[in-house]
Enzyme design. Structure first.
Site, short mmCIF file in Angstrom:
data_model
loop_
_atom_site.label_atom_id
_atom_site.label_comp_id
_atom_site.label_asym_id
_atom_site.label_seq_id
_atom_site.Cartn_x
_atom_site.Cartn_y
_atom_site.Cartn_z
N ARG A 26 0.95 -1.41 -0.11
CA ARG A 26 -0.09 -0.08 0.14
C ARG A 26 0.95 1.29 0.19
O ARG A 26 0.36 2.39 0.50
CB ARG A 26 -1.12 -0.04 1.15
N ARG A 30 -2.58 6.48 0.22
CA ARG A 30 -2.36 6.40 1.39
C ARG A 30 -1.72 7.40 2.12
O ARG A 30 -2.24 8.34 2.71
CB ARG A 30 -2.16 4.98 2.03
N ARG A 39 -5.44 12.79 -6.45
CA ARG A 39 -6.58 12.25 -5.96
C ARG A 39 -7.74 13.37 -5.95
O ARG A 39 -8.95 13.02 -6.41
CB ARG A 39 -6.33 11.28 -4.80
N ASP A 76 -6.76 -1.79 -7.62
CA ASP A 76 -7.31 -2.25 -6.52
C ASP A 76 -7.83 -3.86 -6.66
O ASP A 76 -7.88 -4.00 -8.01
CB ASP A 76 -8.82 -1.45 -6.14
N TYR A 153 -15.96 -9.94 -0.44
CA TYR A 153 -16.60 -8.57 -0.67
C TYR A 153 -17.84 -8.99 -1.81
O TYR A 153 -18.80 -8.02 -1.62
CB TYR A 153 -15.41 -7.82 -1.52
O1 CP3 Z 1 -0.05 -1.27 -2.62
C1 CP3 Z 1 -0.57 -0.33 -3.31
O2 CP3 Z 1 -0.13 0.86 -2.95
C2 CP3 Z 1 -1.19 -0.52 -4.61
C3 CP3 Z 1 -2.41 -0.10 -4.79
C4 CP3 Z 1 -3.41 -0.85 -3.86
C5 CP3 Z 1 -4.55 -0.42 -3.49
N1 CP3 Z 1 -5.35 -1.47 -2.66
C6 CP3 Z 1 -4.94 1.03 -3.50
C7 CP3 Z 1 -6.16 1.67 -2.64
C8 CP3 Z 1 -3.63 -2.25 -3.46
C9 CP3 Z 1 -2.59 -3.49 -3.76
C10 CP3 Z 1 -4.82 -2.65 -2.66
C11 CP3 Z 1 -5.06 -3.93 -2.43
C12 CP3 Z 1 -6.40 -3.99 -1.73
N2 CP3 Z 1 -7.54 -3.32 -1.84
C13 CP3 Z 1 -6.52 -5.05 -0.58
C14 CP3 Z 1 -5.56 -5.93 -0.21
C15 CP3 Z 1 -4.50 -5.69 0.58
C16 CP3 Z 1 -4.90 -5.15 2.04
O3 CP3 Z 1 -4.80 -4.05 2.42
O4 CP3 Z 1 -5.04 -6.32 2.66
C17 CP3 Z 1 -7.88 -4.94 -0.18
C18 CP3 Z 1 -8.38 -5.89 1.02
C19 CP3 Z 1 -8.59 -3.95 -0.96
C20 CP3 Z 1 -9.76 -3.41 -0.48
C21 CP3 Z 1 -9.86 -1.99 -0.50
N3 CP3 Z 1 -9.72 -0.89 -1.13
C22 CP3 Z 1 -10.28 -1.26 0.93
C23 CP3 Z 1 -10.98 -2.35 2.05
C24 CP3 Z 1 -10.17 -0.02 0.76
C25 CP3 Z 1 -10.46 1.21 1.98
C26 CP3 Z 1 -9.76 1.08 2.81
C27 CP3 Z 1 -7.94 1.37 2.52
O5 CP3 Z 1 -7.82 0.39 2.31
O6 CP3 Z 1 -7.69 2.57 2.17
C28 CP3 Z 1 -9.75 0.23 -0.46
C29 CP3 Z 1 -9.40 1.65 -1.20
C30 CP3 Z 1 -8.15 1.89 -1.58
N4 CP3 Z 1 -7.20 1.04 -2.45
C31 CP3 Z 1 -7.29 3.03 -1.28
C32 CP3 Z 1 -6.08 2.96 -2.34
C33 CP3 Z 1 -4.90 3.91 -2.21
C34 CP3 Z 1 -7.55 4.18 -0.80
C35 CP3 Z 1 -8.73 5.17 -1.35
C36 CP3 Z 1 -8.59 6.42 -1.38
O7 CP3 Z 1 -7.54 6.89 -2.02
O8 CP3 Z 1 -9.86 7.30 -1.15
#
Ligand code: CP3
Length: 345
Positions: A26, A30, A39, A76, A153
């Site tokens: 991540r 973030r 964003r 994602d 999900y």
């Molecule tokens: O690793 C990286 O930086 C690459 C990008 C990446 C994102 N999501 C971007 C993202 C990766 C590899 C993921 C994987 C992901 N997404 C997982 C598996 C990894 C883990 O953390 O267990 C899961 C379960 C998700 C589902 C998901 N996406 C959730 C639960 C959420 C909301 C909460 C959060 O994690 O921030 C997201 C949103 C998300 N995916 C964001 C980002 C940068 C934040 C959204 C934003 O910018 O508003």
């Protein structure tokens, strides 16, 4: 064209490296203000994911700003359900939400196997742009969710502490669960192969909700589908990260893959014993980055000593938390680089 820094790939293959490679789950998004600036210029997360030039830009930010040894494509895991016909929304401060979920056999029958070129072409385009702009500086990691995590999900419809609606299906309609898992798996294999063709140098499969299943169900409803993925993808090194699946480390290590990701609850020495000759990735507690710089250095060095200085890719035990100061991340990264270089002298 050869990569200038291929530490990640060499460590994954079990080769000796001058120092331990480091990146953060991540890392794209973030934590970086530079990410938030991009964003905030858009309607939201989904627009960013589906705009290849901007997705490429935020993929490369951590390489430029944090000097990590790998980029991970900004996307994602939830693009797969969308491509199968179940679109998601990303609700500000709450996370993913699916207006429709899979409840019945007829919901399931309506889902298709993702047509990667037409439904996920935007991710492939983001990978191609990223590869071009990275100019071979570091490898690019492609990724997907493990079928079981995606299943959670698609049935539950949102995040949950227990995913009890999703788990209910495993008990009440196991055949239907298997059919859904198979459709997800077929979509995921096609998607990962296309990511590799577009330029991904290594792939990682995230089983974020592994830890909610009892061991016997984990084998049947998760490991068996990850095995299909591991067997189907032979082109590049593979990492499997199953958060909370401390009970399944041996069966994960039996998969055809190079690297097993560890979360921070998993004991390093015990994991070495259970995972045999595989490279291990991880596993500093993400909360350790709230500590003082000195403490982060100490904890990182302890972690490196425990892994030893080969067959290790340094990372946190899960994704970096959104409120971590990027300066603390730099302390972690610089400690890995300096300490492991000294130890390899
Ligand atoms: O690793 C990286 O930086 C690459 C990008 C990446 C994102 N999501 C971007 C993202 C990766 C590899 C993921 C994987 C992901 N997404 C997982 C598996 C990894 C883990 O953390 O267990 C899961 C379960 C998700 C589902 C998901 N996406 C959730 C639960 C959420 C909301 C909460 C959060 O994690 O921030 C997201 C949103 C998300 N995916 C964001 C980002 C940068 C934040 C959204 C934003 O910018 O508003």
């Amino acid at each position: 064209m050869a990569l200038k820094n291929d530490l990640l790939l060499r460590a994954a293959r079990g080769e000796k490296t001058e120092r331990t490679p480091v990146w953060l789950m991540r890392q794209a998004g973030r934590i970086l203000p530079e990410y938030r600036a991009v964003r905030n210029s858009l309607s939201g997360f989904i627009e960013l994911v589906s705009t290849p030039a901007l997705a490429a830009e935020v993929t490369i930010q951590p390489v430029d700003i944090l000097d990590v040894d790998a980029a991970i494509i900004f996307s994602d895991i939830l693009v797969i359900p969308e491509a199968m016909g179940l679109p998601y929304q990303m609700v500000e401060k709450k996370g993913p939400f699916f207006p429709e979920t899979v409840k019945t056999q007829s919901d399931l029958n309506k889902l298709k196997i993702a047509d990667v070129a037409s439904d996920l072409g935007y991710v492939l385009e983001a990978i191609r742009i990223t590869k071009k702009e990275l100019n071979n500086r570091v490898p690019l990691i492609g990724f997907a969710g493990a079928p079981f995590t995606i299943f959670c999900y698609m049935v539950e419809g949102s995040g949950s502490k227990t995913f009890s609606k999703a788990r209910k299906m495993l008990y009440q309609a196991p055949e239907m669960a298997h059919q859904l898992l198979q459709k997800i798996t077929d979509s995921t294999i096609a998607y990962l192969k296309a990511q590799i063709e577009a330029g991904a140098d290594l792939i990682q499969v995230f089983d974020s909700w592994a830890g909610i299943l009892p061991p016997n169900q984990y084998e049947v409803f998760s490991v068996s589908y990850m095995k299909q993925i591991a067997d189907a993808i032979q082109e590049v090194p593979k990492t499997f990260f199953a958060k909370g699946a401390y009970f399944a480390r041996e069966s994960l290590a039996a998969l055809d893959c190079q690297t097993i990701g560890l979360d921070w609850n998993m004991d390093i020495k015990e994991s070495r014993e259970l995972c045999g000759t595989k490279t291990l990735q991880g596993n500093l507690d993400p909360c350790a980055l709230y500590a003082s710089d000195k403490e982060i250095e100490k904890l990182t060095q302890q972690m490196l000593d425990q892994f030893g200085f080969e067959k290790h890719i340094a990372n946190l035990g899960h994704g970096v938390y959104p409120d971590i100061n990027p300066e603390k991340v730099k302390v972690f990264i610089n400690t890995v680089k300096e300490y492991s270089s000294q130890k390899n002298d």
